[in-house]
Design an enzyme around this catalytic site. Structure first.
Site, PDB file in Angstrom:
ATOM      1  N   LYS A  22       1.693  -3.587 -13.794  1.00 16.55           N
ATOM      2  CA  LYS A  22       2.208  -3.346 -12.446  1.00 16.55           C
ATOM      3  C   LYS A  22       3.617  -2.769 -12.494  1.00 16.55           C
ATOM      4  O   LYS A  22       3.922  -1.764 -11.832  1.00 16.55           O
ATOM      5  CB  LYS A  22       2.174  -4.637 -11.641  1.00 16.55           C
ATOM      6  CG  LYS A  22       2.513  -4.468 -10.168  1.00 16.55           C
ATOM      7  CD  LYS A  22       2.317  -5.788  -9.409  1.00 16.55           C
ATOM      8  CE  LYS A  22       0.878  -6.208  -9.412  1.00 16.55           C
ATOM      9  NZ  LYS A  22       0.645  -7.482  -8.684  1.00 16.55           N
ATOM     10  N   ARG A  91       5.951 -10.910  -7.724  1.00 15.89           N
ATOM     11  CA  ARG A  91       4.553 -10.717  -8.117  1.00 15.89           C
ATOM     12  C   ARG A  91       4.409 -10.731  -9.633  1.00 15.89           C
ATOM     13  O   ARG A  91       5.280 -10.254 -10.360  1.00 15.89           O
ATOM     14  CB  ARG A  91       4.029  -9.366  -7.606  1.00 15.89           C
ATOM     15  CG  ARG A  91       4.031  -9.194  -6.108  1.00 15.89           C
ATOM     16  CD  ARG A  91       3.634  -7.760  -5.732  1.00 15.89           C
ATOM     17  NE  ARG A  91       3.653  -7.520  -4.300  1.00 15.89           N
ATOM     18  CZ  ARG A  91       2.584  -7.593  -3.518  1.00 15.89           C
ATOM     19  NH1 ARG A  91       1.414  -7.918  -4.034  1.00 15.89           N
ATOM     20  NH2 ARG A  91       2.672  -7.358  -2.227  1.00 15.89           N
ATOM     21  N   GLY A 100      -5.850 -11.395  -9.188  1.00 14.99           N
ATOM     22  CA  GLY A 100      -5.876 -12.689  -8.512  1.00 14.99           C
ATOM     23  C   GLY A 100      -5.733 -13.887  -9.420  1.00 14.99           C
ATOM     24  O   GLY A 100      -5.747 -15.021  -8.946  1.00 14.99           O
ATOM     25  N   MET A 102      -3.127 -14.687 -11.419  1.00 16.32           N
ATOM     26  CA  MET A 102      -1.779 -15.254 -11.462  1.00 16.32           C
ATOM     27  C   MET A 102      -1.165 -15.196 -10.067  1.00 16.32           C
ATOM     28  O   MET A 102      -1.855 -14.923  -9.096  1.00 16.32           O
ATOM     29  CB  MET A 102      -0.948 -14.529 -12.522  1.00 16.32           C
ATOM     30  CG  MET A 102      -1.445 -14.837 -13.932  1.00 16.32           C
ATOM     31  SD  MET A 102      -0.503 -14.027 -15.208  1.00 16.32           S
ATOM     32  CE  MET A 102      -0.921 -12.310 -14.939  1.00 16.32           C
ATOM     33  N   ARG A 335      -2.937   1.573 -10.595  1.00 13.90           N
ATOM     34  CA  ARG A 335      -3.393   1.284 -11.940  1.00 13.90           C
ATOM     35  C   ARG A 335      -4.695   2.041 -12.151  1.00 13.90           C
ATOM     36  O   ARG A 335      -5.340   2.459 -11.191  1.00 13.90           O
ATOM     37  CB  ARG A 335      -3.629  -0.213 -12.152  1.00 13.90           C
ATOM     38  CG  ARG A 335      -4.667  -0.802 -11.201  1.00 13.90           C
ATOM     39  CD  ARG A 335      -4.667  -2.319 -11.221  1.00 13.90           C
ATOM     40  NE  ARG A 335      -5.513  -2.868 -10.169  1.00 13.90           N
ATOM     41  CZ  ARG A 335      -5.417  -4.098  -9.699  1.00 13.90           C
ATOM     42  NH1 ARG A 335      -4.512  -4.920 -10.194  1.00 13.90           N
ATOM     43  NH2 ARG A 335      -6.216  -4.526  -8.746  1.00 13.90           N
ATOM     44  N   HIS A 453     -11.482  -9.844  -3.457  1.00  6.32           N
ATOM     45  CA  HIS A 453     -11.404 -10.535  -4.748  1.00  6.32           C
ATOM     46  C   HIS A 453     -12.758 -10.580  -5.432  1.00  6.32           C
ATOM     47  O   HIS A 453     -12.886 -10.283  -6.623  1.00  6.32           O
ATOM     48  CB  HIS A 453     -10.863 -11.957  -4.530  1.00  6.32           C
ATOM     49  CG  HIS A 453     -10.845 -12.798  -5.773  1.00  6.32           C
ATOM     50  ND1 HIS A 453     -11.912 -13.610  -6.138  1.00  6.32           N
ATOM     51  CD2 HIS A 453      -9.942 -12.930  -6.755  1.00  6.32           C
ATOM     52  CE1 HIS A 453     -11.629 -14.204  -7.267  1.00  6.32           C
ATOM     53  NE2 HIS A 453     -10.441 -13.814  -7.670  1.00  6.32           N
ATOM     54  N   ARG A 576     -37.168  -9.427 -41.722  1.00  8.45           N
ATOM     55  CA  ARG A 576     -37.267 -10.816 -42.180  1.00  8.45           C
ATOM     56  C   ARG A 576     -38.726 -11.139 -42.500  1.00  8.45           C
ATOM     57  O   ARG A 576     -39.553 -11.226 -41.605  1.00  8.45           O
ATOM     58  CB  ARG A 576     -36.759 -11.766 -41.099  1.00  8.45           C
ATOM     59  CG  ARG A 576     -35.363 -11.466 -40.578  1.00  8.45           C
ATOM     60  CD  ARG A 576     -35.065 -12.350 -39.370  1.00  8.45           C
ATOM     61  NE  ARG A 576     -33.798 -12.091 -38.757  1.00  8.45           N
ATOM     62  CZ  ARG A 576     -33.579 -11.182 -37.796  1.00  8.45           C
ATOM     63  NH1 ARG A 576     -34.596 -10.426 -37.371  1.00  8.45           N
ATOM     64  NH2 ARG A 576     -32.392 -11.017 -37.274  1.00  8.45           N
ATOM     65  N   GLU A 761     -23.778 -13.464 -48.348  1.00  3.51           N
ATOM     66  CA  GLU A 761     -23.680 -14.447 -47.258  1.00  3.51           C
ATOM     67  C   GLU A 761     -23.051 -15.752 -47.729  1.00  3.51           C
ATOM     68  O   GLU A 761     -23.068 -16.750 -47.000  1.00  3.51           O
ATOM     69  CB  GLU A 761     -25.062 -14.698 -46.649  1.00  3.51           C
ATOM     70  CG  GLU A 761     -26.166 -14.897 -47.658  1.00  3.51           C
ATOM     71  CD  GLU A 761     -27.566 -14.821 -47.045  1.00  3.51           C
ATOM     72  OE1 GLU A 761     -27.717 -15.140 -45.854  1.00  3.51           O
ATOM     73  OE2 GLU A 761     -28.492 -14.421 -47.771  1.00  3.51           O
ATOM     74  N   SER A 780     -25.803  -6.033 -48.326  1.00  2.00           N
ATOM     75  CA  SER A 780     -25.916  -6.176 -46.882  1.00  2.00           C
ATOM     76  C   SER A 780     -25.267  -7.506 -46.521  1.00  2.00           C
ATOM     77  O   SER A 780     -25.693  -8.558 -47.010  1.00  2.00           O
ATOM     78  CB  SER A 780     -27.385  -6.159 -46.445  1.00  2.00           C
ATOM     79  OG  SER A 780     -27.468  -6.294 -45.043  1.00  2.00           O
ATOM     80  N   GLY A 782     -24.696 -10.603 -44.660  1.00  2.00           N
ATOM     81  CA  GLY A 782     -25.344 -11.491 -43.700  1.00  2.00           C
ATOM     82  C   GLY A 782     -24.280 -12.341 -43.036  1.00  2.00           C
ATOM     83  O   GLY A 782     -24.016 -13.474 -43.456  1.00  2.00           O
ATOM     84  N   THR A 783     -23.649 -11.787 -42.004  1.00  2.00           N
ATOM     85  CA  THR A 783     -22.443 -12.422 -41.465  1.00  2.00           C
ATOM     86  C   THR A 783     -22.720 -13.676 -40.654  1.00  2.00           C
ATOM     87  O   THR A 783     -21.794 -14.439 -40.379  1.00  2.00           O
ATOM     88  CB  THR A 783     -21.657 -11.412 -40.607  1.00  2.00           C
ATOM     89  OG1 THR A 783     -22.542 -10.789 -39.675  1.00  2.00           O
ATOM     90  CG2 THR A 783     -21.026 -10.348 -41.497  1.00  2.00           C
ATOM     91  N   ASP A 785     -24.678 -16.287 -41.740  1.00  2.00           N
ATOM     92  CA  ASP A 785     -24.501 -17.352 -42.733  1.00  2.00           C
ATOM     93  C   ASP A 785     -23.131 -17.285 -43.391  1.00  2.00           C
ATOM     94  O   ASP A 785     -22.558 -18.318 -43.753  1.00  2.00           O
ATOM     95  CB  ASP A 785     -25.598 -17.263 -43.802  1.00  2.00           C
ATOM     96  CG  ASP A 785     -26.859 -18.026 -43.394  1.00  2.00           C
ATOM     97  OD1 ASP A 785     -26.863 -18.613 -42.299  1.00  2.00           O
ATOM     98  OD2 ASP A 785     -27.833 -18.026 -44.160  1.00  2.00           O
ATOM     99  N   CYS A 848     -25.907  -6.924 -41.508  1.00  2.00           N
ATOM    100  CA  CYS A 848     -27.164  -7.157 -40.791  1.00  2.00           C
ATOM    101  C   CYS A 848     -27.147  -8.439 -39.969  1.00  2.00           C
ATOM    102  O   CYS A 848     -28.171  -8.888 -39.487  1.00  2.00           O
ATOM    103  CB  CYS A 848     -28.347  -7.180 -41.768  1.00  2.00           C
ATOM    104  SG  CYS A 848     -28.297  -8.520 -42.961  1.00  2.00           S
ATOM    105  N   TYR A 868     -23.375   1.371 -42.834  1.00  2.00           N
ATOM    106  CA  TYR A 868     -24.211   1.180 -41.655  1.00  2.00           C
ATOM    107  C   TYR A 868     -24.031  -0.211 -41.080  1.00  2.00           C
ATOM    108  O   TYR A 868     -23.528  -1.128 -41.752  1.00  2.00           O
ATOM    109  CB  TYR A 868     -25.692   1.431 -41.973  1.00  2.00           C
ATOM    110  CG  TYR A 868     -26.330   0.402 -42.886  1.00  2.00           C
ATOM    111  CD1 TYR A 868     -26.873  -0.783 -42.384  1.00  2.00           C
ATOM    112  CD2 TYR A 868     -26.393   0.605 -44.265  1.00  2.00           C
ATOM    113  CE1 TYR A 868     -27.447  -1.729 -43.214  1.00  2.00           C
ATOM    114  CE2 TYR A 868     -26.964  -0.333 -45.105  1.00  2.00           C
ATOM    115  CZ  TYR A 868     -27.492  -1.498 -44.571  1.00  2.00           C
ATOM    116  OH  TYR A 868     -28.059  -2.439 -45.404  1.00  2.00           O
TER     117      TYR A 868
END
Length: 896
Positions: A22, A91, A100, A102, A335, A453, A576, A761, A780, A782-783, A785, A848, A868
């Site tokens: 602002k 403000r 709205g 704050m 804005r 709002h 899988r 993993e 690959s 395995g995020t 695990d 993956c 990838y």
């Protein structure tokens, strides 16, 4: 000593970090020569110091005093001066818009003396006392933390006493009496008198704005919008201009384009004889902005010129707040406007065609989350026979939402936590309703317009919203609303709201695929669809051309594989195989587990192998010519067996008559039962402990590939070994797999090359990736695990147990299962990628886990240099878009 206060003439739009959005934009409009009331901004640095130390930074009060003195000199009057008072607003204004969430306090400087001076200068005693009661009401709620409903009830009592419905019908005497009533509320509930010293009013208001950064609703909004917790808010002190001086005054909100659809035109709301919060709160229904032309043509024409100037300057759709004071136009805020997902795509292409932005910027202006919103189903009006149309309001935020009607934020949260879909129904929403808006499927209000709002917040969240459904009589206390024809809808009844048309239905309306999904499915060509489909096609085409990351899909059957390919997947990153052992095939797994001799085990495996082969044939056909990464069986075998408790009860109840097979099965389930299966006999460990299991799967893969090759196909299998923690595990399985591949090639006369790699993993795998890469042709990550094992979490246990508390405490900004934890899990990924490439420069690297479809995580994968990402078929377009955005954003940032 750092500078904590900036005059509006000193800043610019690029100082959002310091001045908040602002303050930076007020400074920018001042620099452009637009009519902005004079004022100054207290920086976010001052806020951060206050929040950290509990006190204002040294020198701030003196710096504020100097800027206030300069403002008084420029305006020719002092703050709260008894005969001609300077009044100011205080403000909030953070770097990122938080509508709205704050606090704001208007009319600071009024007291029992200056109210008479204001009345004399304005020639309007009613206006002066109305302004004074507004100050006490806002100050009491915002600064003194008094329940806002106490003031609202007093106002309603005053109107009831006169038999009127609107505030505008109250006279000066009524407001003067309300001032005394409001002072009594302050005295009773704050334990002090309302402060009459103008400087004390301003200083307390500044601290209240700082404190509002950590208000519950602000914290919830930041969490929802993923806004960093440590930014703080700036405070803008601005000389007051008044829209409530009579019918030649007013206040409004304007958009340079329709924030709901993106269409060019005159969009916004205007309210005569009102202050700004009256428009946003939706307390009184506004008139469309275009009607200002007949009310005040000079101000209307000037506003249109300013709107065009701002849009060309910011090169984007702008959201503008303005006030007209006795025929003079003042700009209070601008804005880059929040918009719906559809509007974002349309506007990006419109600005591109106008030559205001480049194709790269057009891609940057949209997000994967917005694309996902466009893929959500829509109502199928042709099949709405089972539902009754109740009314039509304003189409404030598009989408189709169905759920039980609820009338309070708390009830919405309560039912949503039970897994029920709800629609939050209110006369109008306010910032305290945020938790309910987040929990609800959609929001319906009987008051307010497209700039209320409810509308602004819903659009920002991508939540379906219908506003201003004036024909509905909403009774929040009774928990019901009445529609035309005396149709009463009680809490708990199912309603459907269409944010695209504004229609409201009693009952459930069926849904259909959106045009964007039909486009990705190939059912709708870019030229056959509407402007939105054309815009999506253009932006996706440019994003694909820029992207370095390829996008694959997680798919376990030919149908999912085919859909993923239609959606733009360039292969399968995770197939899988354990999903192929469910259903009728469970009994074959039981035979494998119960086998007591090599012959019995071999027979069980031989029964499974042709079934596995046919699964792979279909997937290879769907992904012909593209890589298919097949993960060998990963979960513990007991997951394919009957539940221990259920089987134990069955055998116990049967006693001596129990089936011998059940007894034998129970023994096996006991034998395989583990206290922590996630860390037990699974993944590569299964392949090493159960002879022939992995060999059977590799043979099925090889024979399926050979069959496809003989049929003229181009299968490209990649065999992935799960849960490897040491290179020796992978070497043992790799040797066995290579032997099977060679055997099948000899038997069939068809040699189908297959890469062999592993899932990373486990933290140990990431830290020893250099060694593992000696035996792996691809990694690959395995995020899912890897996140569990890095944090020491069991996801199924911890998400419900304490994640909510961790988010509240700021330990998480967002769940690490939704967005990749860069500092911990991400660092392991980076180490493994670097060490893997050092050992094997041509190693293929991918991800993956579920993070493969998360926009922020896709950007991380690009930064780390993965080849990838792989995600669910539905998220493939999202990942494609973000892969392109990652390249563009790495080359430069948009400084709007």
């Amino acid at each position: 000593m750092p500078k904590f206060v900036y005059d509006f003439t000193e800043g610019n739009k690029d100082l959002k970090d310091l001045l908040g959005g602002k303050g930076a934009n007020l400074a920018e409009m001042t620099n452009l020569g637009l009519p902005v009331p004079p004022g100054f901004t207290i920086t976010t640095e001052a806020c951060r110091h206050y929040l950290k130390h509990g006190s204002l930074p040294e020198g701030l009060e003196e710096e504020v005093a100097r800027h206030l003195s300069a403002l008084e000199e420029a305006m020719g009057k002092r703050l709260g001066q008894s005969d001609d008072p300077l009044l100011v607003s205080v403000r909030s204004g953070a770097k990122f818009s938080m509508p709205g969430m704050m606090e704001t306090v208007l009319n600071i400087g009024l007291n029992d003396e200056s109210v008479h001076g204001l009345a004399a200068q304005a020639g309007d005693e009613r206006f002066a006392w109305d302004s004074y009661r507004r100050l006490i009401q806002m100050f009491g709620k915002t600064v003194l933390d008094i329940e806002g409903e106490l003031f609202e009830e007093a106002l309603e009592d005053a109107k009831r006493a006169k038999g009127i419905d609107n505030d505008v019908d109250l006279d000066a005497g009524d407001f003067r009496a309300l001032v005394d009533t409001y002072k009594g509320i302050v005295r009773e509930h704050a334990g002090r008198e309302f402060p009459t010293d103008p400087r004390e009013q301003m200083d307390l208001a500044v601290k209240a704005v700082f404190d509002s950064w950590n208000a519950d609703r602000a914290i919830l909004y930041r969490r929802q919008e993923r806004i960093p917790v440590d930014l703080g808010t700036a405070v803008n002190v601005c000389s007051m201009v008044f829209g409530n001086l009579g019918m030649d005054s007013g206040t409004g909100v304007a958009f340079t384009r329709d924030p709901a659809s993106g269409q060019q035109g005159i969009y916004g709301d205007y309210l005569q004889n009102a202050q700004g919060e009256d428009v946003v709160a939706g307390i009184r229904n506004t008139v469309p902005l275009i009607e200002l032309e007949t009310i005040d043509k000079a101000s209307y024409d000037q506003l249109l010129e300013i709107m065009e100037k701002l849009e060309n300057h910011y090169r984007d759709m702008c959201d503008i707040e303005f006030t007209i004071e006795r025929g003079k136009l003042w700009m209070l805020q601008t804005r880059v406007g929040k918009r719906t997902a559809a509007a974002a795509f349309r506007i990006a292409c419109q600005l591109l065609d106008q030559g205001l932005i480049t194709a790269d910027e057009a891609v940057r202006r949209v997000t994967g989350d917005q694309l996902a919103q466009l893929m959500f189903p829509r109502f199928d009006a042709s099949r709405a026979d089972g539902a009754t149309r109740l009314t039509k309001g304003m189409n404030a935020s598009p989408g189709a939402a169905v759920g039980k009607a609820v009338f309070t934020s708390a009830r919405a949260v309560e039912l949503a936590e039970r897994g029920e879909d709800v629609i939050l129904v209110r006369r109008e929403t306010n910032p305290d309703d945020l938790a309910g808006m987040v929990a609800a499927r959609g929001v319906l209000t009987s008051r307010g317009g497209k700039t209320s709002h409810a509308a602004v917040v819903a659009r920002g969240m991508g939540k379906t919203c219908v506003c201003g459904a004036e024909e509905l009589d909403v009774d929040v206390k009774a928990g019901r609303f009445t529609a035309p024809g005396d149709v009463v809808v009680e809490e708990g009844e199912v309603i459907s709201i269409d944010g695209s048309t504004g229609e409201v239905f009693l009952g459930e309306v069926p849904v259909q695929d959106s045009p964007v999904v039909r486009y990705f499915e190939g059912e709708l060509g870019a030229a056959d669809g509407d402007e939105l489909v054309t815009a999506v096609d253009r932006i996706m085409g440019h994003a694909d051309g820029q992207a370095r990351l390829r996008v694959r899909a997680n798919a376990d059957n030919p149908e999912d594989a085919a859909r993923a390919r239609r959606f733009g997947a360039r292969g399968i990153g995770l197939c899988r195989t354990e999903h192929m052992f469910l259903g009728d095939r469970r009994r074959l797994v039981e035979k494998l587990v119960l086998a007591e001799t090599d012959d019995e085990r071999r027979a069980a495996l031989e029964a499974l192998e042709p079934l596995q082969k046919q699964d792979f044939v279909g997937i290879f056909e769907a992904m012909d010519g593209l890589p298919v990464t097949i993960r060998l069986i990963d979960p513990p075998l007991h997951e394919f067996l009957p539940d221990l408790t259920e089987l134990s009860v069955k055998v116990a109840l049967a006693a001596d008559d129990a089936d011998p097979k059940d007894r034998k099965l129970l023994e096996a389930v006991h034998r395989l039962h583990e206290q922590n299966p996630m860390l037990g006999l699974r993944g590569v460990r299964l392949g090493l402990v159960i002879p022939g299991l992995f060999s059977m799967q590799v043979r099925a893969i090889a024979e399926a590939a050979a069959e496809r090759r003989r049929a003229g196909g181009d299968p490209r299998p990649e065999i992935m070994i799960p849960l490897v923690g040491a290179v020796q595990e992978l070497e043992a399985v790799r040797e066995e797999a290579e032997r099977v591949l060679a055997d099948v090639a000899a038997e069939t006369g068809v040699d189908v090359p297959a890469l062999i790699g592993t899932m990373i993993e486990l933290p140990r795998a990431a830290l020893t990736a250099g060694q593992i890469a000696e035996a792996a042709e691809f990694f690959s990550f395995g995020t899912n695990d890897l996140t569990q094992t890095t944090w020491g979490f069991s996801r199924d246990d911890v998400e419900a147990a304490f994640f909510g508390r961790y988010l509240e405490l700021g330990i998480f900004g967002v769940s690490p299962f939704e967005t990749l934890d860069r500092e911990g899990v991400g660092r392991l990924v980076r180490i493994a990628a670097e060490e893997g490439r050092r050992t094997r420069p041509d190693i293929k690297l991918g991800i993956c886990g579920e993070h493969g479809g998360d926009p922020e995580s896709v950007h991380f994968c690009h930064e780390v240099g993965l080849d990838y990402v792989s995600c669910s078929p539905f998220r493939v377009p999202v990942a494609r878009l973000e892969a392109g955005r990652a390249v563009i954003e790495a080359d430069g940032s948009d400084n709007r």
